[in-house]
Design a protein around this motif. Structure first.
Motif, short mmCIF file in Angstrom:
data_model
loop_
_atom_site.label_atom_id
_atom_site.label_comp_id
_atom_site.label_asym_id
_atom_site.label_seq_id
_atom_site.Cartn_x
_atom_site.Cartn_y
_atom_site.Cartn_z
N THR A 27 0.81 -1.21 0.00
CA THR A 27 0.00 0.00 0.00
C THR A 27 0.85 1.28 0.00
O THR A 27 1.82 1.37 0.75
N GLY A 28 0.47 2.24 -0.83
CA GLY A 28 1.15 3.54 -0.81
C GLY A 28 1.84 3.89 -2.10
O GLY A 28 1.57 3.32 -3.17
N PHE A 29 2.76 4.83 -2.00
CA PHE A 29 3.55 5.29 -3.16
C PHE A 29 4.94 4.64 -3.12
O PHE A 29 5.59 4.64 -2.07
N ALA A 30 5.36 4.14 -4.25
CA ALA A 30 6.75 3.67 -4.36
C ALA A 30 7.64 4.89 -4.59
O ALA A 30 7.20 5.91 -5.14
N GLY A 31 8.87 4.78 -4.17
CA GLY A 31 9.83 5.82 -4.48
C GLY A 31 10.40 5.55 -5.87
O GLY A 31 10.78 4.42 -6.18
N VAL A 32 10.43 6.58 -6.72
CA VAL A 32 10.89 6.39 -8.10
C VAL A 32 11.87 7.48 -8.51
O VAL A 32 11.60 8.67 -8.32
N ASN A 33 13.00 7.07 -9.06
CA ASN A 33 13.95 7.97 -9.71
C ASN A 33 14.13 7.49 -11.14
O ASN A 33 14.11 6.28 -11.41
N ILE A 34 14.29 8.43 -12.05
CA ILE A 34 14.60 8.07 -13.43
C ILE A 34 16.06 8.44 -13.70
O ILE A 34 16.46 9.59 -13.47
N LYS A 35 16.79 7.47 -14.16
CA LYS A 35 18.21 7.69 -14.46
C LYS A 35 18.36 8.07 -15.93
O LYS A 35 17.81 7.42 -16.82
N ASP A 36 19.10 9.14 -16.18
CA ASP A 36 19.29 9.64 -17.54
C ASP A 36 20.60 9.10 -18.13
O ASP A 36 21.47 8.60 -17.40
N ALA A 37 20.73 9.26 -19.45
CA ALA A 37 21.93 8.78 -20.15
C ALA A 37 23.18 9.48 -19.66
O ALA A 37 24.30 8.94 -19.78
N ASP A 38 23.04 10.69 -19.10
CA ASP A 38 24.22 11.39 -18.58
C ASP A 38 24.55 10.97 -17.14
O ASP A 38 25.36 11.59 -16.46
N ASN A 39 23.88 9.90 -16.70
CA ASN A 39 24.15 9.29 -15.39
C ASN A 39 23.60 10.09 -14.19
O ASN A 39 23.98 9.84 -13.06
N THR A 40 22.73 11.05 -14.46
CA THR A 40 22.07 11.76 -13.36
C THR A 40 20.79 11.00 -12.98
O THR A 40 20.19 10.31 -13.81
N SER A 41 20.39 11.18 -11.73
CA SER A 41 19.19 10.52 -11.23
C SER A 41 18.17 11.58 -10.83
O SER A 41 18.49 12.50 -10.07
N ASN A 42 16.97 11.46 -11.35
CA ASN A 42 15.95 12.49 -11.15
C ASN A 42 14.74 11.94 -10.39
O ASN A 42 14.07 11.02 -10.88
N PRO A 43 14.44 12.46 -9.18
CA PRO A 43 13.28 11.98 -8.41
C PRO A 43 11.97 12.37 -9.08
O PRO A 43 11.85 13.45 -9.66
N ILE A 44 10.98 11.48 -8.99
CA ILE A 44 9.68 11.70 -9.61
C ILE A 44 8.65 12.10 -8.56
O ILE A 44 8.56 11.48 -7.49
#
Length: 222
Positions: A129-146
């Motif tokens: 139950t609830g929200f999962a934590g999600v980050n999207i990793k970009d080709a430049d190796n940065t990680s972006n929280p959603i």
């Protein structure tokens, strides 16, 4: 002369006898009346006492019935709320017990949607139950929280083998997108261990920045 005196004495004796008899009868009548009155008063007192005793007993039983009814209502409310008899709660799913996968589920050419499915591979029921934590990793190796979307979580308990799903939503860019996602990093609700999934092949390009992507809460798969 003697005869006249004797006659007078006899008359006085009869009168005295009648007087005594009358007094005796009067006393007897008073005693009887007193006895009847006393008996009536006693019966009335006994009846009142019996009535009070019966009334008190009925009130006590009604109170007990109400008390029992209240306990049943609380039990029913507890059952409606999903509480167990021992008051225990379902533990949250562990990342190690979940098989997690991401697929493209875009409903049309302008709306991007990625479904992330979690299957309970453990041996006991657990909660996702609830929200999962999600980050999207970009080709430049940065990680972006959603960021989270505007939605309320729903109870999502998974028996062994059951699946839950949540999705990422965004608008698809029809031109050249500045985003170049390669991976989706997922942390299940109330967990700290993360898994990295490949960005689904064929998923539409993200319009704008990663801040325009939203994650929605989990729900069971019907």
């Amino acid at each position: 002369m003697k005869y006249t005196r004797l006659t007078a004495l006899a008359a006085l004796g009869v009168a005295a006898t009648l007087s005594l008899t009358a007094c005796g009868n009067g006393s007897s009548g008073n005693d009887a009346s007193s006895s009847v009155s006393s008996s009536s008063s006693s019966s009335s007192s006994d009846a009142n006492a019996s009535s009070k005793s019966g009334s008190g007993s009925s009130g006590s039983e009604a109170s007990n019935a109400k008390s029992g009814s209240g306990e049943d209502s609380e039990a029913g409310a507890g059952a409606a709320n999903g509480a167990t008899e021992t008051g225990g709660q379902v533990a949250f799913c562990k990342t190690a017990d979940l098989a997690i996968d991401a697929t493209d589920a875009a409903p049309d050419a302008g709306t991007g949607r990625i479904n992330i499915t979690m299957i309970n591979r453990g041996s006991t029921t657990c909660s996702a139950t609830g929200f999962a934590g999600v980050n999207i990793k970009d080709a430049d190796n940065t990680s972006n929280p959603i960021e989270r979307g505007q939605a309320q979580p729903r109870i999502t308990n998974l028996k062994p083998g059951d699946a839950a799903v949540f999705n990422l939503a965004y608008q698809i860019d029809s031109g050249d997108s500045l985003a170049d996602p390669t991976n989706i990093e997922v942390t299940p609700p109330n967990e700290t261990h993360t898994v990295s999934l490949d960005w689904p092949a064929g998923a539409g390009e993200i319009m704008g920045a990663y801040t325009d992507v939203e994650v929605y809460p989990t729900h069971t798969v019907e």
